[in-house]
Motif scaffolding. Structure first.
Motif, PDB file in Angstrom:
ATOM      1  N   GLU A  79       3.897  46.058  15.915  1.00  0.00           N
ATOM      2  CA  GLU A  79       5.771  46.491  16.863  1.00  0.00           C
ATOM      3  C   GLU A  79       4.905  48.528  15.960  1.00  0.00           C
ATOM      4  OE1 GLU A  79       6.363  43.021  18.314  1.00  0.00           O
ATOM      5  OE2 GLU A  79       7.869  45.032  17.087  1.00  0.00           O
ATOM      6  N   GLN A  80       4.570  48.557  15.323  1.00  0.00           N
ATOM      7  CA  GLN A  80       4.776  49.679  14.781  1.00  0.00           C
ATOM      8  C   GLN A  80       3.561  51.017  15.701  1.00  0.00           C
ATOM      9  OE1 GLN A  80       6.623  50.747  12.620  1.00  0.00           O
ATOM     10  NE2 GLN A  80       7.402  49.086  12.822  1.00  0.00           N
ATOM     11  N   THR A  81       3.784  51.507  16.340  1.00  0.00           N
ATOM     12  CA  THR A  81       3.330  52.023  16.845  1.00  0.00           C
ATOM     13  C   THR A  81       2.310  53.785  16.437  1.00  0.00           C
ATOM     14  OG1 THR A  81       4.680  53.831  18.495  1.00  0.00           O
ATOM     15  CG2 THR A  81       3.815  51.829  19.426  1.00  0.00           C
ATOM     16  N   SER A  82       1.289  54.232  16.179  1.00  0.00           N
ATOM     17  CA  SER A  82       0.998  55.050  15.707  1.00  0.00           C
ATOM     18  C   SER A  82       1.674  55.899  16.154  1.00  0.00           C
ATOM     19  CB  SER A  82      -0.915  55.740  15.621  1.00  0.00           C
ATOM     20  OG  SER A  82      -1.274  55.499  16.973  1.00  0.00           O
ATOM     21  N   PRO A  83       1.594  57.657  14.473  1.00  0.00           N
ATOM     22  CA  PRO A  83       2.799  58.531  15.180  1.00  0.00           C
ATOM     23  C   PRO A  83       1.388  59.522  16.237  1.00  0.00           C
ATOM     24  CG  PRO A  83       1.943  58.191  12.563  1.00  0.00           C
ATOM     25  CD  PRO A  83       1.127  57.199  13.681  1.00  0.00           C
ATOM     26  N   ALA A  84       0.374  59.320  16.484  1.00  0.00           N
ATOM     27  CA  ALA A  84      -0.617  59.829  17.043  1.00  0.00           C
ATOM     28  C   ALA A  84      -0.413  59.596  18.193  1.00  0.00           C
ATOM     29  CB  ALA A  84      -2.137  59.762  17.220  1.00  0.00           C
ATOM     30  N   PHE A  85      -0.252  58.156  18.623  1.00  0.00           N
ATOM     31  CA  PHE A  85      -0.054  57.422  19.803  1.00  0.00           C
ATOM     32  C   PHE A  85       1.346  58.036  20.758  1.00  0.00           C
ATOM     33  CE2 PHE A  85       2.157  54.276  22.618  1.00  0.00           C
ATOM     34  CZ  PHE A  85       0.926  54.463  23.560  1.00  0.00           C
ATOM     35  N   ALA A  86       2.637  57.746  19.338  1.00  0.00           N
ATOM     36  CA  ALA A  86       3.825  57.943  19.906  1.00  0.00           C
ATOM     37  C   ALA A  86       3.898  59.249  20.052  1.00  0.00           C
ATOM     38  CB  ALA A  86       5.353  58.137  18.376  1.00  0.00           C
ATOM     39  N   ALA A  87       3.599  60.589  19.719  1.00  0.00           N
ATOM     40  CA  ALA A  87       3.641  61.971  20.534  1.00  0.00           C
ATOM     41  C   ALA A  87       2.803  62.178  21.755  1.00  0.00           C
ATOM     42  CB  ALA A  87       2.185  63.002  19.320  1.00  0.00           C
ATOM     43  N   ILE A  88       2.436  61.304  22.334  1.00  0.00           N
ATOM     44  CA  ILE A  88       1.843  61.341  23.344  1.00  0.00           C
ATOM     45  C   ILE A  88       2.901  60.523  24.553  1.00  0.00           C
ATOM     46  CG2 ILE A  88      -0.177  60.730  25.070  1.00  0.00           C
ATOM     47  CD1 ILE A  88      -1.386  59.938  22.765  1.00  0.00           C
ATOM     48  N   PRO A  89       3.172  61.614  25.265  1.00  0.00           N
ATOM     49  CA  PRO A  89       4.573  61.649  26.795  1.00  0.00           C
ATOM     50  C   PRO A  89       3.841  60.404  27.474  1.00  0.00           C
ATOM     51  CG  PRO A  89       4.281  63.611  26.353  1.00  0.00           C
ATOM     52  CD  PRO A  89       2.925  63.476  26.172  1.00  0.00           C
ATOM     53  N   LYS A  90       5.379  59.535  27.660  1.00  0.00           N
ATOM     54  CA  LYS A  90       4.764  58.187  28.763  1.00  0.00           C
ATOM     55  C   LYS A  90       5.327  58.843  30.057  1.00  0.00           C
ATOM     56  CE  LYS A  90       4.586  53.927  26.264  1.00  0.00           C
ATOM     57  NZ  LYS A  90       4.499  52.863  26.594  1.00  0.00           N
ATOM     58  N   ILE A  91       4.783  58.658  31.315  1.00  0.00           N
ATOM     59  CA  ILE A  91       5.143  59.407  32.108  1.00  0.00           C
ATOM     60  C   ILE A  91       6.047  57.626  33.309  1.00  0.00           C
ATOM     61  CG2 ILE A  91       5.083  59.475  34.504  1.00  0.00           C
ATOM     62  CD1 ILE A  91       3.520  61.167  32.081  1.00  0.00           C
ATOM     63  N   VAL A  92       7.783  58.343  33.126  1.00  0.00           N
ATOM     64  CA  VAL A  92       8.670  57.556  34.567  1.00  0.00           C
ATOM     65  C   VAL A  92       8.506  57.483  35.400  1.00  0.00           C
ATOM     66  CG1 VAL A  92      10.245  56.425  33.531  1.00  0.00           C
ATOM     67  CG2 VAL A  92       9.506  57.398  31.565  1.00  0.00           C
ATOM     68  N   TYR A  93       8.317  56.915  36.270  1.00  0.00           N
ATOM     69  CA  TYR A  93       7.884  57.504  38.061  1.00  0.00           C
ATOM     70  C   TYR A  93       8.888  56.979  38.645  1.00  0.00           C
ATOM     71  CZ  TYR A  93       6.064  60.033  42.426  1.00  0.00           C
ATOM     72  OH  TYR A  93       5.957  60.363  43.620  1.00  0.00           O
ATOM     73  N   ALA A  94      10.328  57.612  38.770  1.00  0.00           N
ATOM     74  CA  ALA A  94      11.474  56.152  39.633  1.00  0.00           C
ATOM     75  C   ALA A  94      11.628  56.973  41.412  1.00  0.00           C
ATOM     76  CB  ALA A  94      12.183  56.489  39.194  1.00  0.00           C
ATOM     77  N   SER A  95      11.416  55.765  41.958  1.00  0.00           N
ATOM     78  CA  SER A  95      11.622  56.681  43.439  1.00  0.00           C
ATOM     79  C   SER A  95      12.635  54.999  43.667  1.00  0.00           C
ATOM     80  CB  SER A  95      10.402  55.973  44.243  1.00  0.00           C
ATOM     81  OG  SER A  95      10.698  56.924  45.667  1.00  0.00           O
ATOM     82  N   ARG A  96      13.028  55.706  45.339  1.00  0.00           N
ATOM     83  CA  ARG A  96      14.694  55.275  45.802  1.00  0.00           C
ATOM     84  C   ARG A  96      14.364  53.150  45.645  1.00  0.00           C
ATOM     85  NH1 ARG A  96      16.272  57.456  50.692  1.00  0.00           N
ATOM     86  NH2 ARG A  96      14.131  57.675  51.031  1.00  0.00           N
TER      87      ARG A  96
END
Length: 444
Positions: A79-96
């Motif tokens: 439930e609690q993610t580490s600060p280091a992991f939270a600092a890494i941007p996720k990629i959200v890839y959207a298409s039609r």
């Protein structure tokens, strides 16, 4: 360094260079390249290469453990993610469309990059429960699914908790792969995708999942510190404007009143809700009667709108003022939406697909209208045009019911009805919302 599957052309090098520079400077970018130049492959390779470099930088600065790349599963699992992991941007890839997303995933499989992937879809595409799958109406399907999940009456759902760490789910999958693997494992693809989303490096989804605030909330899509990519973005302006626009008619309001009456009858018949009182989670007759009274008042105010000729532009605050006159405002909105959602749940029990379909379209649209209208400030309202018109009634709609207190007068069947249109002419409103959510970068 970017690992490209083959020797890139000069235009591809330029394209990837612009992607990298936008991400390095935490800026947004609008990029264009001719058809057939491998834009999708360039986007995937450049953004994933940058992300690995970003992680390496965190490691060197001591902000992430040395094994962070291999340990992302563990870091995201609780439930609690580490600060280091939270600092890494996720990629959200959207298409039609999902078919376009499948092509993107196919391109990703041909690269050296092996990120953890999640593909989001609807229950229409992902549900495996035989009874839920056979429900025609999508909103009824949602409520039926939620009921089975709450009762733990779906084996596909309960298996998600037990089997989500199966190595088969580490593969890069499109939506068809996800359904195929889940069938083999007797797991729910819908809830599996949501679990995979929590630990994913890159999340694929259609445009509307990102742009529509309600869908974004229902899918638990967090935008903070995310890199958002809109592929095939040449029609994104229209999608944003349509998502922030709405139309409502006097027929819609009359149907809402009828839905209140149907809900009330179901409670009286003991098929939903809790009668007079009940606990905090159940719908009462008093709730429905209050909602019906509000719709009756709104119908009276709506029918008094003055229409010049076939239609005319009116003051932008007209509909919000109508809502205020019947005591619908920012303070009461939350309670009203809660009652409407409970009504949806009660009506989802109906076996009459025609009634259910009409119900969910009308009530769900009205909830979205409340969310959009009541949260606007003067600045965003300035980007709208409000238009009221008289429209010819479609004979296929069925008998029109004009309500007078508790009586439905079916004999009244006007040739025309009133329609209020609230049109957004600024796609920037959707992008401003992303900025408020704290996105890392947006690439179109």
């Amino acid at each position: 360094d970017i690992d490209f599957p083959f020797e890139p052309y000069k235009c591809q090098e330029d394209y990837m260079g612009h992607v990298i520079r936008a991400l390095q400077s935490k800026k947004n970018a609008i990029l264009e390249s001719p058809t057939g130049t491998g834009k999708t492959l360039c986007l995937l390779c450049s953004v994933l290469a940058w992300r690995l470099t970003y992680i390496a930088k965190l490691q060197l600065n001591g902000l992430a453990p040395k094994g962070v790349v291999e340990g992302l599963d563990e870091a995201a699992g609780g439930e609690q993610t580490s600060p280091a992991f939270a600092a890494i941007p996720k990629i959200v890839y959207a298409s039609r469309t999902h078919s376009q997303i499948s092509q993107v995933v196919k391109e990703l499989k041909n690269t050296i990059y092996k990120p953890k992937v999640s593909v989001l879809g609807s229950r229409e595409q992902l549900c495996l429960h035989p009874k839920v799958m056979n429900i025609e109406n999508s909103m009824a399907k949602i409520h039926s699914c939620r009921a089975k999940v709450k009762e733990r009456a779906c084996v596909h759902y309960t298996n998600v908790e037990k089997k989500i760490n199966d190595p088969a789910y580490d593969a890069i999958m499109d939506i068809e792969d996800l359904v195929s693997v889940s069938k083999e494992k007797t797991m729910c693809p819908y809830y599996s995708s949501r679990e995979l989303q929590r630990r994913a490096d890159i999340i694929f989804m259609p445009y509307n999942y990102l742009i529509d605030a309600k869908t974004r909330k229902n899918q638990n899509i967090a935008l903070e510190n995310s890199v958002i990519i809109f592929d095939e973005a040449h029609n994104i302006e229209k999608v944003c404007e349509e998502s922030y626009s709405f139309e409502i008619t006097s027929l819609d309001i009359a149907n809402c009143i009828e839905n209140c009456q149907i809900t009330l009858q179901r409670i009286i018949d003991g098929e939903g809700g809790s009668g007079e009182t009940g606990d905090n989670n159940e719908l009462t007759k008093e709730d429905v009667l209050t909602m019906k009274a509000i719709f009756l008042s709104l119908e009276r105010e709506f029918n008094q709108l003055q229409v010049k000729g076939d239609g005319s532009i009116i003051d932008k605050s007209t509909f919000k003022n109508l809502l205020n006159q019947v005591k619908i405002n920012q303070e009461t909105k939350g309670l009203l939406i809660e009652v409407l959602q409970k009504m949806e749940a009660v009506l989802s029990l109906s076996t009459n697909n025609k009634i259910v379909g009409n119900t969910f379209v009308v009530l769900n649209n009205f909830m979205q209208i409340l969310e959009l209208t009541l949260e606007q400030n003067d600045s965003s309202r300035a980007q709208y045009v409000c238009y009221v018109s008289k429209e010819r009634r479609d004979k296929k709609v069925g008998p029109y019911k004009k309500w007078s207190n508790d009586q439905a007068l079916e004999s009244v069947a006007p040739k025309y009805f009133t329609k209020l249109s609230y049109w957004c002419f600024s796609p920037g409103l959707a992008m401003e919302e992303f900025a408020r959510q704290g996105v890392y970068s947006i690439i179109l």
